[in-house]
Design an enzyme around this catalytic site. Structure first.
Site, PDB file in Angstrom:
ATOM      1  N   TYR A 152       0.648  -1.244  -0.036  1.00  6.98           N
ATOM      2  CA  TYR A 152       0.064  -0.137  -0.036  1.00  6.98           C
ATOM      3  C   TYR A 152       0.806   1.254   0.043  1.00  6.98           C
ATOM      4  CZ  TYR A 152      -4.175  -3.304   1.152  1.00  6.98           C
ATOM      5  OH  TYR A 152      -4.796  -4.019   1.155  1.00  6.98           O
ATOM      6  N   LYS A 165       4.565 -15.100  -0.229  1.00 11.13           N
ATOM      7  CA  LYS A 165       4.184 -15.597  -1.390  1.00 11.13           C
ATOM      8  C   LYS A 165       5.451 -15.513  -2.196  1.00 11.13           C
ATOM      9  CE  LYS A 165       1.210 -17.318  -4.517  1.00 11.13           C
ATOM     10  NZ  LYS A 165       1.118 -18.834  -4.189  1.00 11.13           N
ATOM     11  N   ASP A 207      -1.802 -18.095   0.429  1.00 10.02           N
ATOM     12  CA  ASP A 207      -3.036 -18.894  -0.407  1.00 10.02           C
ATOM     13  C   ASP A 207      -3.337 -19.848   0.412  1.00 10.02           C
ATOM     14  OD1 ASP A 207      -0.546 -19.850  -1.428  1.00 10.02           O
ATOM     15  OD2 ASP A 207      -1.501 -19.912  -3.465  1.00 10.02           O
ATOM     16  N   ASP A 258      -4.097  -7.525   5.368  1.00 11.24           N
ATOM     17  CA  ASP A 258      -5.659  -7.115   5.196  1.00 11.24           C
ATOM     18  C   ASP A 258      -6.513  -8.152   4.900  1.00 11.24           C
ATOM     19  OD1 ASP A 258      -7.532  -5.336   4.817  1.00 11.24           O
ATOM     20  OD2 ASP A 258      -7.013  -4.314   3.198  1.00 11.24           O
ATOM     21  N   ASP A 280      -9.628 -10.024   7.190  1.00 18.26           N
ATOM     22  CA  ASP A 280     -11.373 -10.181   6.963  1.00 18.26           C
ATOM     23  C   ASP A 280     -11.962 -11.616   7.005  1.00 18.26           C
ATOM     24  OD1 ASP A 280     -11.173  -7.552   6.533  1.00 18.26           O
ATOM     25  OD2 ASP A 280     -11.945  -7.250   4.586  1.00 18.26           O
TER      26      ASP A 280
END
Length: 366
Positions: free
Chosen positions: A143, A193, A226, A250, A254
């Site tokens: 970000y 990742k 993942d 982030d 969620d």
């Protein structure tokens, strides 16, 4: 423990109720804080600001030019929610939230995903419990503001978005997470990742390994994000503390909020752990314009965020009392807002939390 006859601590806190249901869930949270303040011997001086998307519509800015200076005068910031469907999402994020997080070096975003008693998870076998603490790097990573668009409006148009990872940034978030793991089950998983993102994620992994060498008593493990997201759904009871970059954290948080029953209950903290600057506390449910004004928003996320604020400010007993009250309401009654399958209003849930707090005071030894 009740307050003694000595001087009472005064805590200045900035309040940004914001938009939508933020304006509905904030008052109950303030009232709960005042209740425990009376009991535990402190007062909170609320300094309320109208900064929001509505403020933006009227002024062209999410906050005034001296907004950061005003917030710096407070010990903490309690945020409701910002966002308006008539405006692009980036207006509120980059006009208010990110400037606050970066100006005050709130480099830790801390979000618990804990299945509370009496709440039904959408997952099977949730009786094994869910208690995950996600530590999200909150100041750099994916970000960043570095990048841009070239040849706009032409067939050759392209966009470049740079992810920024620094050794300092990775080290401090991993150390914070490892220290937390030491207070829990001593297990820490790092979301990565590096099999597909060859530069930044391999760097993240290397620094993670170097930091974990300083924590031989904590089991550190790398897991591709993942696979980790799938683990949140298939084996959440096996997860303890998770650390991730800005984007990965982030997304995972969620998922964590949903598997413990509702986004409406999820709290969060944007921390400057050293206390040099104020930290900011907010629920993660957003402004929820679809139910704004209906009086049915779940206030628990906001109340829980206020408890996290009190804990950060050194009022651990009052924070624990609030969490005990939330547990009592959910575990011992059928009072639920619609997001939890009930029909109670915001005011009814807030009143139940207050009643649970009052019951604590009537209980011998409380």
């Amino acid at each position: 423990m009740a307050a003694d006859g000595g001087s009472r601590r005064r805590i200045p806190v900035a309040v940004l109720a914001g938009d939508g249901i933020g304006r509905e869930v904030m008052p109950p949270a303030l009232e709960v804080v005042e209740t425990v303040g009376t009991r535990f011997g402190f007062d909170v001086d609320w300094v309320e600001y109208p900064w929001s998307c509505d403020y933006y519509t009227k002024t062209g800015a999410m906050m005034p030019s001296d907004g950061i200076d005003r917030l710096a005068e407070q010990d903490a910031i309690l945020l409701g929610a910002v966002g308006d469907p008539s405006l692009p999402d980036h207006v509120s994020l980059w006009g208010l939230l990110i400037p606050i997080r970066r100006a005050f070096d709130q480099y830790i975003n801390l979000r618990p995903a804990k299945l509370l008693p009496g709440v039904e998870s959408p997952l099977r076998h949730s009786d094994r419990g869910i208690d995950i603490l996600v530590v999200r790097e909150n100041s750099e990573g994916e970000y960043s503001e570095v990048g841009g668009r070239v040849f706009p409006g032409t067939p050759q148009e392209f966009a470049v978005q740079e992810a920024i990872f620094t050794r300092r940034g990775i080290e401090r978030v991993v150390k914070f997470a490892a220290d937390l793991a030491r207070t829990r089950e001593r297990r820490l998983i790092s979301a990565t990742k590096s099999n597909g993102i060859i530069h930044s994620m391999t760097f993240w992994d290397e620094v993670f390994g170097q930091v974990m060498a300083e924590y031989p008593d904590v089991e550190g493990r790398l897991m591709h994000v993942d696979a980790l997201a799938a683990r949140f759904v298939s084996h959440p009871h096996e997860l303890d503390v998770v650390v991730g970059s800005n984007l990965f954290g982030d997304i995972l948080t969620d998922i964590g909020a949903v598997i413990v029953g509702s986004m409406g209950m999820a709290p969060s903290a944007n921390l400057n752990p050293e206390g040099v600057h104020p930290s900011m506390f907010e629920p993660v449910h957003g402004s929820a314009p679809d139910i704004a004004g209906a009086g049915v928003a779940n206030p628990i996320g906001q109340i829980w965020s206020a408890a996290m604020m009190l804990d950060h400010l050194g009022e651990a007993e009052s924070a624990a009392a609030i969490l005990d009250a939330i547990h009592a309401v959910l575990g011992e009654s059928d009072i639920r807002t619609p997001d939890l399958g009930g029909s109670a209003t915001t005011a009814e849930v807030a009143a139940a939390v207050q009643q649970a707090l009052a019951a604590q005071e009537r209980t011998p030894g409380a």
